[in-house]
Design an enzyme around this catalytic site. Structure first.
Site, PDB file in Angstrom:
ATOM      1  N   ASP A 290       0.793  -1.138  -0.007  1.00 36.15           N
ATOM      2  CA  ASP A 290      -0.223   0.154  -0.220  1.00 36.15           C
ATOM      3  C   ASP A 290       0.981   1.078   0.160  1.00 36.15           C
ATOM      4  O   ASP A 290       1.990   1.293   0.384  1.00 36.15           O
ATOM      5  CB  ASP A 290      -0.937  -0.095   1.058  1.00 36.15           C
ATOM      6  CG  ASP A 290      -2.046   0.804   0.861  1.00 36.15           C
ATOM      7  OD1 ASP A 290      -2.034   1.866  -0.136  1.00 36.15           O
ATOM      8  OD2 ASP A 290      -3.176   0.813   1.528  1.00 36.15           O
TER       9      ASP A 290
HETATM   10  C1  BGC Z   1      -4.961   3.384  -0.021  1.00 34.63           C
HETATM   11  C2  BGC Z   1      -5.162   2.132  -1.120  1.00 34.63           C
HETATM   12  C3  BGC Z   1      -5.005   2.936  -2.722  1.00 34.63           C
HETATM   13  C4  BGC Z   1      -3.596   3.503  -2.605  1.00 34.63           C
HETATM   14  C5  BGC Z   1      -3.343   4.233  -3.703  1.00 34.63           C
HETATM   15  C6  BGC Z   1      -3.935   4.029  -0.150  1.00 34.63           C
HETATM   16  O1  BGC Z   1      -3.987   5.119   0.716  1.00 34.63           O
HETATM   17  O2  BGC Z   1      -5.155   2.295   1.357  1.00 34.63           O
HETATM   18  O3  BGC Z   1      -6.617   1.317  -1.099  1.00 34.63           O
HETATM   19  O4  BGC Z   1      -5.321   1.863  -3.692  1.00 34.63           O
HETATM   20  O5  BGC Z   1      -3.865   4.446  -1.303  1.00 34.63           O
HETATM   21  O6  BGC Z   1      -4.334   5.324  -3.923  1.00 34.63           O
END
Ligand code: BGC
Length: 762
Positions: A290
């Site tokens: 993530d």
């Molecule tokens: C989120 C993810 C997301 C990623 C990219 C993160 O803050 O938890 O779900 O895909 O950002 O935007």
């Protein structure tokens, strides 16, 4: 010890899902989507591995290294040499190897459509699905598939080949800010629907993720908390949801979570990544982090992380220069780097993304057709919670209808964070945030789908008006002589923050009470991220749970209220009667967060002395999540899991129960009313601890008076206990108590099944 191979279990499950889907006529799906439904994965795992190996053999070390960390385009200019001209504002970009035909990874969020948070790409709209909870409430795998296929097609047309979709964390707490992005509290329901959603996305020959692996069950302190749970409980709950989603959807990538699980960060967690995902489940694709979820180089790489995403959000580019150094010392073996790259290639090959170049520029999209996919999902997923005296469907003879609150004159609410779609028609209401963890990337946003205009269109002879609800007394006055009052109550939730409690905010409980006191024919439409408390429930004859209803929510709500659609949604999460019924009353760490925010505000120079420190979140409920917890505690919720009303009535009869390898039930389902409708009989099996578990379901469309004989087969792992000593799933001989019921607390038709004792590999 005898094991059933997981592949055969997954084939059983897939057959079950596909048969169930085929039994229902799915409306409003474009020919392109119907065609996509016929597609299978682009390559077998063995072929994908062989092709990946051939490519790997031709790659230079620099080409390999460039593939294991990706840019966060909005901040990429911070990184020297970033190929800024290749990126558009979005979640991520990883360069490809053009000389070998390996395309760059162009990544976008996410599960509800092609996201465009805070309109970072000016004017770029997309089709917004309703909340994933609405999709879960359909209990219909074909709707999950259709939504995935539609948003995946839009992603590719907008030059993306990775959609960061597939959110499948179980709803452990009703106040979690991201519940709307997930598929509810049951591992089988969530796993099956996530798998079908992912399969839909990847039918476009692009990569989908499944996320956030694992136990990112609350947003408060998600980047510092340690989730604590016992292994068997974890295997039977969140991990089972991931396992099923992966078996059905075969996502090219798994996104690990921000939080720690049992002491180690999810993105460097040997148990989760190497042991469970890659060894036990034989997952062939890649693990991406993530965004901002990486904390080390060698530890993370050796413990199973394959790619650092959004590198500019981490404290350093862990898989850049430090990885080169770790390879030089042998701390990370070369074979491990090769494995990381091979896995990324396998994800691209198996999904077909490697041979499906994205267009050079964004292509035209048939938004009108795609909007039907979204509308169909909410029409099937809205849940009628109460309908006393059959006040609904509303009579077309009503002369005066007054809508109150929720900006129902212009639109419907959406949830915030990385999943935010800038939907077709733009945002008629958009409220910036002034504080909180989501302030930098979220605004409270309404989609341009006006319930007022939709109701005016459906009831052309009525006078339909709107009052804001800002003044409860004025709203009560406005509805007093109306034939129907409809209050639109809203609760905004967002990624990065939990709600403090599950009461409707901003005095809306008082507003509903005032309106209901002035007019007995008051209907409440809830646009909420998840469950809310309803202190006014006894005073209101009808309640419709519309979740965040998406791109065409206004139209869908109007059609349900006026009976053009017979509601068929069933709750994928329990609605508590009071805030203290759930395992945890408040977001753990919320008080410490507030204290640290207050300290920082009163003394901005204090810096890290006001830091919000790491903490544990205990999950003693293990796999007794949601309705199972209520069963364990003998607590009666406000509305149970699986619950939902219809404008017709259904009867069940003639139950037969068969045991053996699994439980199979057969029963007659009759539509005893005078309207066509859809019923969802649910198969519950009682576990060793006396708690009911959903083991299967059917979704049956019935004409008035029609009876159909329905068979439901249990997913075997739901009948088992996870035994860490084995290790694996163990099914006991029985007898196992079985019920086919309308919801988790309905007695239903009951029976008993003897099973062949057996074990199933992890
Ligand atoms: C989120 C993810 C997301 C990623 C990219 C993160 O803050 O938890 O779900 O895909 O950002 O935007």
């Amino acid at each position: 010890m005898s094991f059933v191979r997981v592949s055969s279990v997954s084939i059983e499950l897939r057959a079950l899902v596909l048969c169930g889907a085929a039994a229902l006529a799915l409306t409003s799906v474009s020919p392109a989507l119907a065609q996509a439904a016929a597609l299978t994965p682009a390559a077998s795992v063995a072929d994908a591995r062989a092709r990946a190996d051939r490519l790997l053999a031709q790659m230079t070390q620099d080409e390999k290294l460039a593939m294991v960390h990706g840019y966060f385009p909005p901040l990429a200019e911070r990184t020297p040499g970033a190929p800024l001209d290749q990126m558009i504002p979005s979640a991520g970009y990883v360069p490809g190897v053009p000389r070998l035909g390996i395309p760059a990874l162009r990544e976008s969020d996410a599960s509800l459509g092609v996201a465009n948070q805070v309109e970072q790409r000016k004017g770029d709209v997309a089709t917004a699905l309703p909340s994933s909870l609405a999709t879960a409430a359909t209990f219909d795998p074909s709707i999950a598939y259709a939504g995935g296929a539609m948003i995946g097609a839009e992603a590719h047309a907008k030059t993306f080949n990775v959609l960061l979709a597939g959110g499948v964390n179980l709803t452990r707490d009703p106040w979690n800010g991201r519940n709307f992005e997930y598929l509810g509290e049951d591992p089988l329901l969530a796993g099956v629907l996530a798998g079908e959603h992912i399969r839909g996305v990847q039918s476009n020959r692009i990569v989908s993720t499944v996320k956030h692996y694992a136990l990112n069950s609350q947003e408060t302190g998600r980047g510092i908390l340690n989730a604590v749970i016992d292994e068997a409980g974890l295997r039977e709950s969140d991990l089972l949801a991931f396992q099923i989603a992966i078996e059905l959807g075969r996502p090219g990538s798994v996104m690990c979570a921000y939080n720690k699980v049992n002491g180690d960060w999810s993105c460097e967690n040997d148990f989760l990544l190497n042991h469970v995902l890659k060894a036990d489940w034989s997952y062939p694709g890649f693990v991406m982090s993530d965004w901002g979820g990486v904390h080390s180089t060698a530890y993370a790489a050796n413990n199973g992380l394959d790619q650092q995403s959004g590198q500019e959000l981490d404290s350093q580019i862990w898989f850049g220069a430090p990885l080169v150094a770790a390879l030089a010392t042998g701390e990370v073996p070369q074979a491990r780097l090769d494995d990381m790259v091979r896995r990324i290639l396998v994800g691209m090959i198996e999904s077909g993304a490697i041979d499906n170049p994205v267009p050079a520029t964004a292509q035209t999209i048939d938004y009108a057709t795609n909007a039907q996919v979204s509308q169909h999902a909410i029409e099937q997923g809205a849940v009628l919670l109460k309908n006393e005296g059959d006040i609904l469907p509303a009579a077309r003879t009503a002369r005066r209808i007054v809508l109150v609150g929720g900006h129902a004159d212009v639109g419907v609410l959406s949830g915030g964070g990385s999943s935010q779609v800038r939907s077709v028609g733009g945002a008629p209401v958009e409220i910036p945030l002034t504080s909180g963890a989501a302030a930098s990337f979220a605004r409270t946003t309404w989609h341009a789908s006006s319930p007022l205009r939709a109701i005016q269109a459906i009831a052309p002879d009525a006078e339909v008006t709107y009052v804001s609800g800002d003044d409860a007394a004025a709203a009560a006055e406005a509805v007093r002589s109306a034939d129907l009052a409809v209050v639109f109550a809203v609760q905004w939730t967002t990624e990065a923050q939990d709600v403090e409690n599950i009461s409707l905010p901003d005095g809306q409980d008082a507003l509903i009470s005032a309106v209901a006191a002035a007019n007995a024919k008051t209907v409440v439409v809830l646009e909420t991220g998840g469950p809310v408390l309803m202190p006014w429930l006894d005073r209101v004859p009808a309640v419709l749970q519309a979740w965040y209803p998406g791109q065409r929510g206004g139209e869908a709500i109007a059609r349900i209220l006026f009976g053009e659609v017979n509601p068929s949604g069933r709750l994928p999460i329990t609605f508590p009667r009071s805030g203290d019924q759930a395992p945890r009353e408040h977001p753990v760490g919320m008080d410490a967060l507030r204290a640290s925010e207050a300290a920082a505000a009163s003394n901005p120079g204090a810096g890290s002395s006001a830091a919000f420190a790491s903490f544990d979140v205990q999950y003693p409920e293990g796999s007794d999540v949601g309705y199972r917890w209520y069963d364990l505690k003998d607590a009666t919720p406000l509305f149970p899991f699986g619950y939902g009303l219809s404008y017709t009535d259904f009867n069940y009869g003639g139950l037969t129960v068969e045991g053996g390898q699994t439980v199979t039930v057969t029963l007659d389902v009759t539509n005893a009313g005078d309207r066509a409708g859809i019923e969802t009989p649910q198969l519950y099996v009682t576990a060793e601890n006396g708690v009911r578990r959903l083991a299967g379901w059917a979704r049956v469309a019935l004409q008035p008076g029609e009876t159909r004989r329905v068979t439901i087969t249990a997913e075997p792992r739901i009948l088992a206990e996870y035994d860490t000593a084995l290790p694996g799933w163990r099914i006991a001989a029985g007898p196992h108590a079985v019920a086919v019921a309308r919801n988790a607390i309905d007695a239903g038709l009951t029976g008993s099944a003897d099973l062949t004792p057996r074990t199933i590999k992890p």
